[in-house]
Motif scaffolding. Sequence first.
Motif, PDB file in Angstrom:
ATOM      1  N   ASP A 151     -95.617 -19.364 139.197  1.00 50.53           N
ATOM      2  CA  ASP A 151     -95.649 -18.592 137.956  1.00 50.53           C
ATOM      3  C   ASP A 151     -94.351 -17.823 137.755  1.00 50.53           C
ATOM      4  O   ASP A 151     -93.853 -17.714 136.629  1.00 50.53           O
ATOM      5  N   ALA A 152     -93.787 -17.281 138.827  1.00 51.52           N
ATOM      6  CA  ALA A 152     -92.517 -16.560 138.728  1.00 51.52           C
ATOM      7  C   ALA A 152     -91.409 -17.491 138.229  1.00 51.52           C
ATOM      8  O   ALA A 152     -90.584 -17.096 137.398  1.00 51.52           O
ATOM      9  N   ALA A 153     -91.400 -18.727 138.714  1.00 50.42           N
ATOM     10  CA  ALA A 153     -90.400 -19.703 138.257  1.00 50.42           C
ATOM     11  C   ALA A 153     -90.583 -20.001 136.766  1.00 50.42           C
ATOM     12  O   ALA A 153     -89.605 -20.076 136.012  1.00 50.42           O
ATOM     13  N   ILE A 154     -91.828 -20.124 136.350  1.00 50.67           N
ATOM     14  CA  ILE A 154     -92.128 -20.410 134.932  1.00 50.67           C
ATOM     15  C   ILE A 154     -91.706 -19.236 134.047  1.00 50.67           C
ATOM     16  O   ILE A 154     -91.132 -19.432 132.965  1.00 50.67           O
ATOM     17  N   GLU A 155     -91.972 -18.025 134.497  1.00 51.08           N
ATOM     18  CA  GLU A 155     -91.594 -16.834 133.723  1.00 51.08           C
ATOM     19  C   GLU A 155     -90.075 -16.779 133.521  1.00 51.08           C
ATOM     20  O   GLU A 155     -89.599 -16.455 132.434  1.00 51.08           O
ATOM     21  N   ALA A 156     -89.312 -17.091 134.564  1.00 51.50           N
ATOM     22  CA  ALA A 156     -87.856 -17.069 134.455  1.00 51.50           C
ATOM     23  C   ALA A 156     -87.366 -18.129 133.468  1.00 51.50           C
ATOM     24  O   ALA A 156     -86.479 -17.858 132.642  1.00 51.50           O
ATOM     25  N   THR A 157     -87.962 -19.307 133.529  1.00 55.69           N
ATOM     26  CA  THR A 157     -87.590 -20.379 132.602  1.00 55.69           C
ATOM     27  C   THR A 157     -87.945 -19.985 131.168  1.00 55.69           C
ATOM     28  O   THR A 157     -87.164 -20.223 130.235  1.00 55.69           O
ATOM     29  N   SER A 158     -89.107 -19.368 130.995  1.00 56.84           N
ATOM     30  CA  SER A 158     -89.524 -18.926 129.658  1.00 56.84           C
ATOM     31  C   SER A 158     -88.610 -17.843 129.118  1.00 56.84           C
ATOM     32  O   SER A 158     -88.306 -17.817 127.923  1.00 56.84           O
ATOM     33  N   CYS A 159     -88.174 -16.946 129.984  1.00 58.43           N
ATOM     34  CA  CYS A 159     -87.225 -15.913 129.560  1.00 58.43           C
ATOM     35  C   CYS A 159     -85.950 -16.571 129.041  1.00 58.43           C
ATOM     36  O   CYS A 159     -85.463 -16.227 127.961  1.00 58.43           O
ATOM     37  N   GLU A 160     -85.436 -17.505 129.790  1.00 52.62           N
ATOM     38  CA  GLU A 160     -84.193 -18.183 129.387  1.00 52.62           C
ATOM     39  C   GLU A 160     -84.370 -18.883 128.039  1.00 52.62           C
ATOM     40  O   GLU A 160     -83.482 -18.850 127.192  1.00 52.62           O
TER      41      GLU A 160
ATOM     42  N   ASP B 228     -90.950  -8.026 129.680  1.00 48.42           N
ATOM     43  CA  ASP B 228     -92.390  -8.219 129.917  1.00 48.42           C
ATOM     44  C   ASP B 228     -92.631  -9.317 130.953  1.00 48.42           C
ATOM     45  O   ASP B 228     -93.516  -9.195 131.802  1.00 48.42           O
ATOM     46  N   ARG B 229     -91.853 -10.369 130.896  1.00 45.88           N
ATOM     47  CA  ARG B 229     -92.012 -11.474 131.852  1.00 45.88           C
ATOM     48  C   ARG B 229     -91.662 -11.037 133.269  1.00 45.88           C
ATOM     49  O   ARG B 229     -92.351 -11.374 134.230  1.00 45.88           O
ATOM     50  N   TYR B 230     -90.583 -10.289 133.407  1.00 43.28           N
ATOM     51  CA  TYR B 230     -90.198  -9.827 134.747  1.00 43.28           C
ATOM     52  C   TYR B 230     -91.157  -8.758 135.269  1.00 43.28           C
ATOM     53  O   TYR B 230     -91.407  -8.685 136.473  1.00 43.28           O
ATOM     54  N   LYS B 231     -91.727  -7.960 134.384  1.00 46.15           N
ATOM     55  CA  LYS B 231     -92.774  -7.016 134.810  1.00 46.15           C
ATOM     56  C   LYS B 231     -93.989  -7.788 135.316  1.00 46.15           C
ATOM     57  O   LYS B 231     -94.620  -7.398 136.296  1.00 46.15           O
ATOM     58  N   ALA B 232     -94.316  -8.885 134.638  1.00 46.58           N
ATOM     59  CA  ALA B 232     -95.445  -9.721 135.069  1.00 46.58           C
ATOM     60  C   ALA B 232     -95.167 -10.329 136.445  1.00 46.58           C
ATOM     61  O   ALA B 232     -96.070 -10.422 137.284  1.00 46.58           O
ATOM     62  N   ILE B 233     -93.927 -10.717 136.676  1.00 44.60           N
ATOM     63  CA  ILE B 233     -93.569 -11.249 137.998  1.00 44.60           C
ATOM     64  C   ILE B 233     -93.846 -10.191 139.057  1.00 44.60           C
ATOM     65  O   ILE B 233     -94.458 -10.472 140.094  1.00 44.60           O
TER      66      ILE B 233
END
Length: 177
Positions: free
Chosen positions: A137-146, A106-111
């Motif tokens: 926001d893309a950087a934040i999404e990647a960090t949140s995924c991790e 979901d996070r990568y789809k949002a990116i």
Amino acid sequence: MKPLSFMFYTVVIATISVPAATNCRVILLNKGNLIEETCKQTPHHNLCIQYLSSDPRSADADIAGLALIMVNVIKTKANNALDKIHQLLQGSPEPGQKEALISCADRYKAILEADVAQAIAALQKGDPKFAEDGANDAAIEATSCESSFSGKSPLTNENNAMHDVAATTGAIVRQLL
């Protein structure tokens, strides 16, 4: 044509041609320096140089064009991460990882659907602040995924790469503010 006239025209043509050729060379040198100068102002200088130098569009790009190239790198990284997530979900994810993988998808789809689209539109409209927001926001999404994994993440490489590319892109866009 008289020899004197011919010589006069030759001198005039040579005088006009030399500065024009010299100016072209200076412009080309400045374009090469633009990548270096732009990347010096990013958190990941070598990564920035690597991606921009490998894209032939960078030779004729201004800073906004360099930012667009990097947004495309974000897009590629997001698609690669989604491909890996789908492969992991099709296999037998370790206990507790399925939910985290779905969250990451979901996070990568949002990116892809929001952040990349926002950054491209903003850069094309000349509104760099919204482009910077999309990259950040893309950087934040990647960090949140991790962070969504309790334990070892199978996406650490993809998340770190996305974070670094997105942070670099944000720094390039910031130069337009």
